[in-house]
Design a protein around this motif. Structure first.
Motif, short mmCIF file in Angstrom:
data_model
loop_
_atom_site.label_atom_id
_atom_site.label_comp_id
_atom_site.label_asym_id
_atom_site.label_seq_id
_atom_site.Cartn_x
_atom_site.Cartn_y
_atom_site.Cartn_z
N THR A 143 51.40 78.48 37.93
CA THR A 143 51.64 77.94 39.26
C THR A 143 50.36 77.38 39.86
OG1 THR A 143 53.42 79.56 39.57
CG2 THR A 143 52.57 78.46 41.53
N PHE A 176 49.56 74.11 38.25
CA PHE A 176 50.45 73.05 38.73
C PHE A 176 50.02 72.54 40.10
CE2 PHE A 176 54.04 72.20 41.59
CZ PHE A 176 54.51 71.02 41.03
N LEU A 177 49.67 73.47 40.99
CA LEU A 177 49.30 73.08 42.35
C LEU A 177 47.93 72.44 42.43
CD1 LEU A 177 50.59 76.20 44.33
CD2 LEU A 177 51.65 73.94 44.20
N LEU A 183 58.33 68.11 45.35
CA LEU A 183 57.42 69.08 44.74
C LEU A 183 58.17 70.07 43.85
CD1 LEU A 183 54.48 69.99 44.62
CD2 LEU A 183 54.95 71.53 46.53
N MET A 184 59.32 70.58 44.31
CA MET A 184 60.07 71.54 43.52
C MET A 184 60.59 70.91 42.24
SD MET A 184 60.90 74.60 43.09
CE MET A 184 60.31 75.20 44.67
N GLN A 224 59.11 68.50 40.59
CA GLN A 224 57.95 68.43 39.71
C GLN A 224 57.63 69.79 39.09
OE1 GLN A 224 54.50 66.22 41.22
NE2 GLN A 224 55.76 65.51 42.94
N TYR A 225 57.77 70.85 39.88
CA TYR A 225 57.45 72.19 39.39
C TYR A 225 58.42 72.61 38.29
CZ TYR A 225 56.39 77.20 39.48
OH TYR A 225 56.03 78.47 39.14
#
Length: 344
Positions: free
Chosen positions: A53, A56-57, A93-94, A96-97
């Motif tokens: 995570t 990713f961020l 964003l979600m 992409q995650y």
């Protein structure tokens, strides 16, 4: 004859056999080693999730447009927009995650912004050089620290030889405090430039490993040697060592067979932490020696703002550190199972 249970039902041989699998399953779940494995694996999974995570961020928390930074200010806005669309940075964003997790599960780390090559291919080409350097440095650190620490403990036990103890402590502290990259520069200047004994850049034959391996191993070897000495001094004052000494056992058998194995627990713990630091320490040392590993790759990717490549290398480094820590936990549990039972 059938026995009556507390709820009024008749319990016979069939009932006893039916309850056996349940008792076996409950016994297996409550077994200390099973609980240890479940606890360690759950920690590993949680740590991996935090690592993934965070990686990713990383792109989204960097100020500015990472694509613009990677392509340069001279790139047209149309090229930047096309590249952002290709990387999927315009999606929610979600979304992409979820896509990032799906691709990561399939071994897809994305593509480099600057070269266009798959990040997994770049890492696959550079990872063996970094692993070889880190493993060789760790083995050298262990091979140096154990005999030096053991010898220092034997020579200075019971407050003997204060000068030897002072020299050992002072030398180990000085060596441990010198940064790897500074030691690397000094070794290059002395043994590469002035004496010409070893190559100063690149990965070639065995001679090319000498200076970078020594640069990485010197500090950890000094720290481990001090830990080995402290643990050995503690073991040498135990009753069973006094008894073994009273039986006039040969020194080799006394120190290597009886004393050293009981002093290895703390050494193994610190050694695992130092191995993790060696992996991170390769970043600077590789750049000093132009070593074709992940260290030079991540520095170059940061300079060119190639964030997908940085993302992939960070994941590899972080996963390596977590796996090393897991291996140390398992080794400690095998060496001292009582600690596992107490934690359960």
């Amino acid at each position: 004859m059938k026995a009556q249970t507390a709820d009024g039902l008749l319990a016979g041989p069939g009932t006893r056999q039916a309850g056996t699998p349940h008792r076996l399953a409950r016994g297996l779940v409550e077994h200390p080693w099973v609980r240890f494995a479940a606890r360690r694996l759950s920690r590993l999974v949680a740590s991996l999730w935090v690592l993934v995570t965070t990686a990713f961020l990383m792109i989204h928390l960097i100020p500015g447009d990472p694509v613009r930074g990677a392509l340069g200010m001279t790139a047209s806005q149309q090229v930047v927009n096309a590249r952002r669309e290709q990387l999927g940075l315009n999606d929610p964003l979600m979304t992409q995650y979820v896509r990032f997790l799906r691709d990561l599960a399939g071994g897809d780390l994305g593509a480099s912004v600057t070269s266009g090559l798959p990040v997994s291919q770049v890492i696959g080409d550079r990872l063996p050089a970094t692993v070889a350097l880190a493993v060789a440095s760790f083995l050298l650190a262990v091979l140096l620290s154990v005999p030096f620490g053991l010898g220092a403990a034997v020579l200075t036990r019971g407050g003997r030889r204060h000068r030897t103890e002072l020299a050992f402590t002072t030398t180990s502290v000085l060596v441990a405090t010198v940064p790897e990259f500074l030691l690397a520069v000094g070794l290059v200047w002395v043994f590469g430039v002035q004496l010409g004994w070893f190559p100063v850049a690149g990965r070639g034959g065995g001679a090319s490993y000498v200076l970078p391996v020594v640069s990485l191993a010197a500090g950890p070897a000094a720290v481990l040697a001090r830990i080995v000495r402290i643990e050995m001094l503690s073991v040498l004052h135990t009753d069973y060592i006094r008894t073994a000494r009273a039986k006039r056992l040969p020194p080799r058998r006394l120190y290597l067979r009886h004393a050293l194995p009981n002093a290895v627990t703390a050494t193994l713990t610190i050694g695992g932490l130092l191995l993790s630091s060696l992996v991170a320490g390769t970043v600077l040392v590789e750049n000093v020696f132009a070593w074709p590993g992940l260290g030079s790759t991540i520095v170059q990717s940061i300079l060119t703002k190639d964030y997908p490549a940085v993302q992939g290398v960070v994941l590899v480094y972080g996963t390596g550190v977590l796996l090393v820590n897991l291996a140390v936990d398992v080794a400690l549990a095998l060496l001292d199972p009582r600690s596992t039972i107490r934690e359960s």
